[in-house]
Each structure stands twice: as structure tokens, then as C-alpha cells.
Design an enzyme around this catalytic site. Sequence first.
Site, short mmCIF file in Angstrom:
data_model
loop_
_atom_site.label_atom_id
_atom_site.label_comp_id
_atom_site.label_asym_id
_atom_site.label_seq_id
_atom_site.Cartn_x
_atom_site.Cartn_y
_atom_site.Cartn_z
N GLU A 107 0.20 -1.19 0.33
CA GLU A 107 0.18 0.06 0.11
C GLU A 107 0.72 1.32 -0.33
OE1 GLU A 107 -4.01 0.28 2.60
OE2 GLU A 107 -3.55 2.14 2.66
N HIS A 160 -2.82 10.39 0.26
CA HIS A 160 -2.72 8.94 0.10
C HIS A 160 -3.05 9.15 -1.52
CE1 HIS A 160 -5.42 5.31 1.56
NE2 HIS A 160 -4.35 6.17 3.12
N LYS A 177 -7.64 -1.46 11.13
CA LYS A 177 -6.91 -1.60 9.93
C LYS A 177 -5.65 -0.64 9.93
CE LYS A 177 -6.53 -1.33 5.28
NZ LYS A 177 -5.33 -0.82 4.35
N ASP A 234 4.40 -14.49 11.33
CA ASP A 234 3.37 -14.86 10.79
C ASP A 234 2.38 -14.16 10.66
OD1 ASP A 234 0.75 -16.57 10.46
OD2 ASP A 234 1.65 -18.48 11.25
C1 MEV Z 1 -5.89 2.50 4.69
O1 MEV Z 1 -5.69 1.62 4.75
C2 MEV Z 1 -6.59 3.08 5.99
C3 MEV Z 1 -6.94 3.90 6.94
O2 MEV Z 1 -8.49 4.05 6.07
C4 MEV Z 1 -7.37 3.91 8.46
C5 MEV Z 1 -7.89 4.40 9.21
O3 MEV Z 1 -9.17 5.54 8.79
O4 MEV Z 1 -7.83 4.71 9.52
C6 MEV Z 1 -6.40 5.49 6.83
#
Ligand code: MEV
Length: 438
Positions: A85, A393, A280, A296
Site C-alpha cells: 500500500e 494517499h 485496519k 506469521d
Molecule cells: C487505509 O489503508 C487505512 C485508513 O483507512 C485507516 C483509518 O481510516 O484510520 C486510512
Amino acid sequence: MNKTITGFSKLSKLEKIDWLVNTYFKDVESAKSLLKQYWNEDKKIQQRHDEFIENTITNYYLPLGVAPNFLINDKIYAIPMAIEESSVVAAASKAAKFWFDRGGFKTNVISTEKIGQVHFIFKGDSSKLKQFFKANKPKLIEASKSLTQNMEKRGGGILDIQLRDKSQDIDNYYQLHATFETMDAMGANFINSCLEQFAKTLREEAQKFELFSLEEKNIQVIMSILSNYVPHCLVRAEVSCKVEELTENSNRSSQEFAEKFVQAVNIAEIEPYRAVTHNKGIMNGIDAVVLATGNDFRAVEAGVHAYASRNGQYSSLTHAKIEDGVFTFWMEIPLALGTVGGLTKLHPLVKWALELLGEPSAKELMQIVAVAGLAQNFAALRSLTTTGIQEGHMKMHLMNILNQFEATSEEKIILIKHFTTHTVTYSAAMEAINNLRK
Ligand code: MEV
């Protein structure tokens, strides 16, 4: 055409590839040559990779990046991250730099206990089973001596075995619930071997136990396996500073930033839809280091998410507060990691990554990994509550878009410069490329 095959694993690597490309691909030659392009020229390295799994046909690359300038308990680290990513390593580096100037990350390992269970069926009087277990617990431990000797020399071993009655949930279902200390090893093989030995001893000794009826003697072992839920293998990572140190701007905007940040964490604490995305983002950092250090990541993922639901509702792994003018942001997570065994000595890049980190113990690695997660969450929430996530991003994603249009090096230089002052969107990038090529 027959798309199934028997004896695939017995074919040589080239025979496997031939069968696959001839069976599934239109352009047989390019499908084949692509696979070969990713083979390592060094035959020894390639053989290593071939032997990690069955049916290897080639290697699958992920970028290995490094986020430098992490100050953790007053020691500086450059953290290796394997991830696809685009924004993750950049975000980690930014967060590292930010906290470097504000005292760095503070971490500590709270506990290191791992768990494994023998799941079995006992049809009979549970009080007799309890008696049997009490009498035979030393034998269960004794019979595993050959397995535990080495681990004991290193300071680890079996911590305890309990009998757990689960017959309220499933008829006649019981467990041997065992706890282990595995030192610098992740310990999966050690734990599973011990459990299988417990299961064997359990069955054998039950046959001999005089108080058991014939049916009771016949314990049926369903399975013996470690648990990837490790709520007592916990690490804590924290950052804190005075609220006014949080931004370079006026006090008021620092306060506003801190309050918005804490609110964002509060939302993830009570709202599962947000919590999943929030966590995530944390796993972006955690998985990348776990993978780079040959651990792992599926085990870590499963255990961490179970922990995030431990109070009955899925919730944020991180927490934040403002108290007496001080902003504190922290996380406690379960991490079962190893720095010996597994891939650590086998995968050349894993060895490299561990050397980069200064050959950490498993405990030290737990702290580094937790920091990578906390830093990632800090960077994400900082963007989300200020500029929005897309700015950063899309800037990082620009290179992917340019590559999709097969931009040349010269075109990339011009377009990257162009987008330092323009908002990156897919269509804006496409338009800029087309304009440039006119
Ligand atoms: C993207 O990989 C992760 C985010 O969505 C985490 C978040 O929203 O805190 C930017």
C-alpha cells in the site's frame, strides 16, 4: 480441455509451469516467461524459496521499505516494512519524525504467556475426571520432558495445565488448557508438539485409571492445537506530549487538534464500523513489520482482532486522552512473535531485517511492532482529522497511476512536480499525461 490434474506436486517446477500455462493461458510463451523473470538468479536463494512451500513456481514480490528515525525507549530504529500500500511507509516515517522531536515512543511488554489446548470428549462422571487430572498432571508434564528440555534451558517451558469443563456448551466436551513461555520463539511448533504429547499421555493414562468405567477410559481426543488468541502476551506502546507541542501553530489550534484527535479515537471505541477501519490502519503498520521480520501475520491478525472484541463489541485498539494539558495516545495489543526459528534464519531478507533492527529479542520485537501500529494510527488520524486522507494517499498513489499509463522517467519528473501544487485525482493525472504528450 481438462483443467484438473493428479500428481501435480510430483512434477518438476518446469513441468508444473508447462501444464499451467498450457491449460489456463492464451499467450503461453509470455505467461511462462513472466514466471521465469521473477526467479532469483542465485540458485541457492531460489531453492530456499522453492522449498518454503509446496508447488512453488516463482516468487511473488512485495516492496520492502524502511521507515527511519523511530525513537523507542530512547533507542533509535530504522523499521523494515514489507507492504504494497503506497502511503504506509511514508506515513510511518512522518509519524516517527513527529514523535522523535517530542520524546519518542515509550513501550513495555506486559506479559508473554502463550496458550494451547487439547480438546477432548469424556463420557462419564466429571468429578472422576477431575480426580484423574489431579493425579496425572505431573505425568502430563513429565512425559513432555524430551520436548521441553531445550526450551527450559532458555528459560521457557510449560507454565501450567488446567482441566476445563466445557460440557455446558457441548455435551461431554472438556479441554486441557495449557500455558507456555516460549522466550524468543513464536513457539507454534513447540506448543503443538507438547499438546500432542499431552493428548497421547491423556489417552494412555485414562486407560489405566482404575476409578474409570470402561466408557470413561475411552477418552476421545478431537484435536490438539495452540491458540492464536494470546490476551496474556501483551505489549503496550505510548506517546505523549504537552498539548501545545502538538502543532507548530497557535495554542488554540493545538488544543483543537488534540480534541478532534481524541474524539476520533472515542468514535472508534464505540462504533464498530469505524473501529474496523481504524484498526485496519493499525494493522497496516503491524503486518508490514511482522511480514518483514518473517513472522506469521495471519496469526497476529486473528489474535489482535479477537482482542479488539474482548468486551463483547469490536472496538478500537488505541486510546487517547487529554489530562492536565498533556495529550496521551496509547495501545495495548497481544503479539506472539519470534526472532528465532521459523523463517528467521532461512529467508535472507528476514535475516537482513532482523539485523537492521539490531537482532532484537522477541520482547523487543513486540515493542517495535506495536510502535509501528501506533505510529500508523497516529498518522492516519492526523490526516483524517485535518486535511482528509486523500491528499496524502493520492500523492503516494500518483506513482501507481503514472505507471499504469507507462509514463517515462522524464514524464514522471514533470508530473510529480506538477502535482505538488495540484490535487491528485485519477482523471487529473490522466489529463496531465495527455496534455504533456500532445
Ligand atoms: C487505509 O489503508 C487505512 C485508513 O483507512 C485507516 C483509518 O481510516 O484510520 C486510512
